[in-house]
Design a protein around this motif. Sequence first.
Motif, PDB file in Angstrom:
ATOM      1  N   GLN A 174       0.825  -1.200   0.000  1.00 12.40           N
ATOM      2  CA  GLN A 174       0.000   0.000   0.000  1.00 12.40           C
ATOM      3  C   GLN A 174       0.866   1.259   0.000  1.00 12.40           C
ATOM      4  N   TRP A 175       1.999   1.180   0.717  1.00 15.29           N
ATOM      5  CA  TRP A 175       2.923   2.322   0.751  1.00 15.29           C
ATOM      6  C   TRP A 175       3.499   2.568  -0.649  1.00 15.29           C
ATOM      7  N   VAL A 176       3.877   1.495  -1.331  1.00 11.10           N
ATOM      8  CA  VAL A 176       4.439   1.617  -2.682  1.00 11.10           C
ATOM      9  C   VAL A 176       3.413   2.227  -3.639  1.00 11.10           C
ATOM     10  N   LEU A 177       2.167   1.771  -3.552  1.00 12.41           N
ATOM     11  CA  LEU A 177       1.116   2.295  -4.423  1.00 12.41           C
ATOM     12  C   LEU A 177       0.847   3.771  -4.129  1.00 12.41           C
ATOM     13  N   ALA A 178       0.799   4.103  -2.840  1.00 14.82           N
ATOM     14  CA  ALA A 178       0.540   5.507  -2.464  1.00 14.82           C
ATOM     15  C   ALA A 178       1.683   6.399  -2.913  1.00 14.82           C
ATOM     16  N   THR A 179       2.899   5.912  -2.793  1.00 17.62           N
ATOM     17  CA  THR A 179       4.074   6.678  -3.216  1.00 17.62           C
ATOM     18  C   THR A 179       4.056   6.888  -4.727  1.00 17.62           C
ATOM     19  N   ALA A 180       3.678   5.844  -5.451  1.00 13.83           N
ATOM     20  CA  ALA A 180       3.628   5.950  -6.918  1.00 13.83           C
ATOM     21  C   ALA A 180       2.591   6.965  -7.357  1.00 13.83           C
ATOM     22  N   ARG A 181       1.489   7.086  -6.597  1.00 14.51           N
ATOM     23  CA  ARG A 181       0.448   8.056  -6.941  1.00 14.51           C
ATOM     24  C   ARG A 181       0.792   9.447  -6.456  1.00 14.51           C
TER      25      ARG A 181
END
Length: 209
Positions: A79-86
Amino acid sequence: MSDDAQPKSRRRRLTLDSAAVIVLATIAVLTAWCGFESSKWGGEMSIAFSQASSARVQASNYSSEARDARALDQGVWEQWVLATARGDTQLVTYIEQRFSPEFAVAFDAWTADGRTDRGPFVREEYVPPGTVQAKQLNDKADERYNTALTDNARGDNYSLLTVMFALVLFLTAMSQREIHRAARLGLLGTAVVFGVLGIVLLATFPIRI
């Protein structure tokens, strides 16, 4: 046979009989001792195997705890990776605040090194709960298992020595039969040789009381 030869023959026979009795008594005691020690080491082996099995079960439980903790941290990390990518910095901060203590340590170390590694999970700082306990218990299980094998070998050594002493008893008993004196001497001499060899080996064996 002359009158002088008869007393000498009786004395020789009495000497052989006395030696045979001494050998029989000594070896009988040592045989019983070997049986006792074999039983004791067999008991130690069983205890060590039981302790190894118990430690292995506990280690498995801790390993499961570590896998579950890692799976949970990986879910949060995704979830952290996805949020960072967005570019959702608010969500990123929110997720970071909910890192587990173990993962937070690895994440901070990963960040401090410029995030050059493939992620916090490959960092040596990341130690999920249960990992240390699992290793300690696995090490204990290995140690107790090896001890059990050693105890088993010691018990076997005493059992083999019991067989050797049984041979000594057999040869000594055979020397008591009404046979030629040379044969009696040969049987008793062989018994003594094996008996001495057995005693020397016995002296090198560990003792368990």
